[in-house]
Scaffold this active site. Structure first.
Site, short mmCIF file in Angstrom:
data_model
loop_
_atom_site.label_atom_id
_atom_site.label_comp_id
_atom_site.label_asym_id
_atom_site.label_seq_id
_atom_site.Cartn_x
_atom_site.Cartn_y
_atom_site.Cartn_z
CE1 TYR A 65 -4.26 0.81 -0.36
CE2 TYR A 65 -4.43 -1.28 0.63
CZ TYR A 65 -5.02 -0.24 -0.04
OH TYR A 65 -6.28 -0.58 -0.65
CG ASP A 211 -7.33 11.00 -23.99
OD1 ASP A 211 -6.48 10.31 -24.05
OD2 ASP A 211 -8.81 10.63 -23.72
CB THR A 237 -3.71 4.29 -22.60
OG1 THR A 237 -3.42 4.44 -23.89
CG2 THR A 237 -5.16 4.79 -22.27
CE LYS A 240 -6.21 3.13 -25.58
NZ LYS A 240 -7.37 3.92 -25.86
NE ARG A 246 -5.26 -3.86 -20.35
CZ ARG A 246 -5.72 -3.73 -21.59
NH1 ARG A 246 -6.59 -2.50 -21.60
NH2 ARG A 246 -5.31 -4.28 -22.76
#
Ligand SMILES: *Cc1c(COP(=O)(O)O)cnc(C)c1O
Length: 444
Positions: A65, A211, A237, A240, A246
């Site tokens: 964490y 974006d 992202t 891609k 991911r």
């Protein structure tokens, strides 16, 4: 003679312990790996990560964490996590030539949500590209939080050229007076002019969010103009064209936005960060500095263009007439390849399903001027990143484009749906041979 599928050795795999601990999940993972190996992946938003990132994502950082930011955590024991996340941040800033980065967003959508929370009030006006013209759900669609909590408006492409027209966008911006303009797309095959977007945003006093989820790899390689000098905030992202794990990321230059944007991620919209994935984002940015990455991105564009040219040679109509980047949008409203007057109207859904039958994986996609529902559509989107990473050459992309045109023509000529058109069997066989020629993760 049919060549035998490549024989994959069964060396150690990161998921091999599941064979005894959870055979059910293990068998589904194996089946998915087999599917990836024996199909041609042409979904424009997908890629194949290198083996080191794939294996490296299964690391002990998943146990930790680490809410907060490096050196400002809510938990003890974070010294190594801090080192890794700091490395990811500095590598992201160096790769995209910017001052600040937050590498914690779990995905592109999460990155956008954090930005909305940071820069907007509920009910504010946002202006993004129309979904049916290539925009993304998170840019104001009524089924997404961006369209529910904000007053979402959209701009479209020019109906004739299907290109972004900055005069039209300026006009829309003046009408709408948005607090935020969003530039970026998931199905736009051409270069975007971020300086023009920035001028429009300035004229109406709006923030500009770019974006760059789809094109981040091209931007990193210097093959698409960078939004960083122009946008207040850039989201992306990492999985891609960038070919990382991911995930998502936020980049910016203005320190006066730092506290808002960081708080927009945590505690605003996320809890504990995925530090095992952040480690692989760091690796991805490291690899993206290499010459091989640059070459890969060049090939990605070259292959997309060869694919587009071949489709056109066979009579297909492409949105905007071609591509400058990694994606191609086939417009079925205008692509009648047959001479029959009474040929079938093939939808995006039909062609996607037929291509699936021969193991070419794509997605149906709306096109500018779309009349059909998003579940049916009049287009199919193709992308070159995954197969380029797999090693396929320009000649292979031309071959696949020829198969796509053959399948489309056979659907248009099809008289009955009881039997499969005759070309399917031979194409399916050739797809399998092509897959065997370029083994995916051969060591596994
Ligand atoms: C893919 C994409 C996203 C969403 O990314 P996820 O990781 O699927 O949440 C956001 N914006 C654009 C433009 C995209 O193409």
């Amino acid at each position: 003679m049919i060549s035998q599928p490549h024989q994959y050795p069964t060396s150690y795999k990161p998921w091999s312990h599941l064979k005894t601990d959870d055979p059910e999940v293990y068998s589904h993972i194996e089946a998915e790996l087999h599917r990836q190996r024996y199909s041609l992946e042409m979904i424009a938003s997908e890629n194949f990560v290198c083996q080191s990132i794939l294996a490296g994502a299964g690391n002990p950082l998943t146990n930790k964490y680490a809410e907060g930011l490096p050196h400002k955590r809510y938990y003890g024991g974070c010294e190594h996590i801090d080192a890794i996340e700091s490395l990811a941040i500095s590598r992201a800033c160096s790769l995209f030539s910017c001052h600040y980065a937050n590498v914690q967003p779990h995905s592109g959508a999460s990155a956008n949500n954090a930005v909305f929370l940071a820069l907007l009030q509920p009910g504010d006006r946002i202006l993004g590209l129309d979904l049916s013209h290539g925009g993304h759900l998170t840019h104001g669609s009524p089924v997404n939080i961006s369209g529910m909590y904000f007053q979402a408006h959209c701009y479209g492409v020019d109906p004739q050229t299907e290109l972004l027209d900055y005069d039209i966008i300026r006009e829309r911006a003046k009408e709408v007076q948005p607090q935020l303009i969003i530039a970026g797309a998931s199905a736009y095959p051409r270069v975007m002019d971020f300086a023009a977007f920035a001028n429009i945003a300035k004229e109406v006093g709006a923030y500009l969010l770019v974006d760059m989820a789809h094109i981040a790899g091209l931007v990193a390689a210097g093959l698409h103009p960078s939004p960083l000098p122009h946008a207040h905030v850039t989201t992306t992202t990492t999985h891609k064209t960038l070919r990382g794990p991911r995930g998502g990321m936020i980049l910016w230059n203005d320190n006066s936005l730092s506290a808002k944007l960081n708080k927009g991620v945590f505690p605003g919209t996320q809890g504990g960060p995925l530090e095992h994935i952040i480690a692989m984002k760091a690796t991805c940015f490291h690899l993206a500095h290499r010459e091989e990455f640059q070459t890969l991105q060049q090939k990605t564009i070259k292959n997309a263009q060869a694919f587009a040219t071949t489709l056109k040679e066979h009579g297909c109509h492409l949105v905007t007439g071609g591509t400058d980047n990694h994606l191609i949008l086939l417009n079925l409203l205008h692509s009648n390849l047959t001479n029959h007057k009474d040929s079938n109207q093939v939808t995006g859904k039909d062609l996607e399903a037929a291509l699936d039958q021969v193991h070419i994986t794509t997605n149906k996609n709306t096109v500018p001027g779309e009349k059909r529902s998003p579940f049916v559509t009049s287009g199919v989107r193709f992308g070159s990143p995954a197969l380029t990473s797999r090693g396929l050459l320009t000649q292979d992309f031309k071959l696949i484009a020829k198969w796509v045109a053959q399948i489309l023509e056979s659907l248009q000529n099809q008289k009955t749906h009881d039997t499969e058109p005759p070309c399917f069997a031979s194409i399916r066989k050739q797809v399998k041979e092509l897959c065997s020629k370029y083994p995916l993760y051969p060591e596994w």
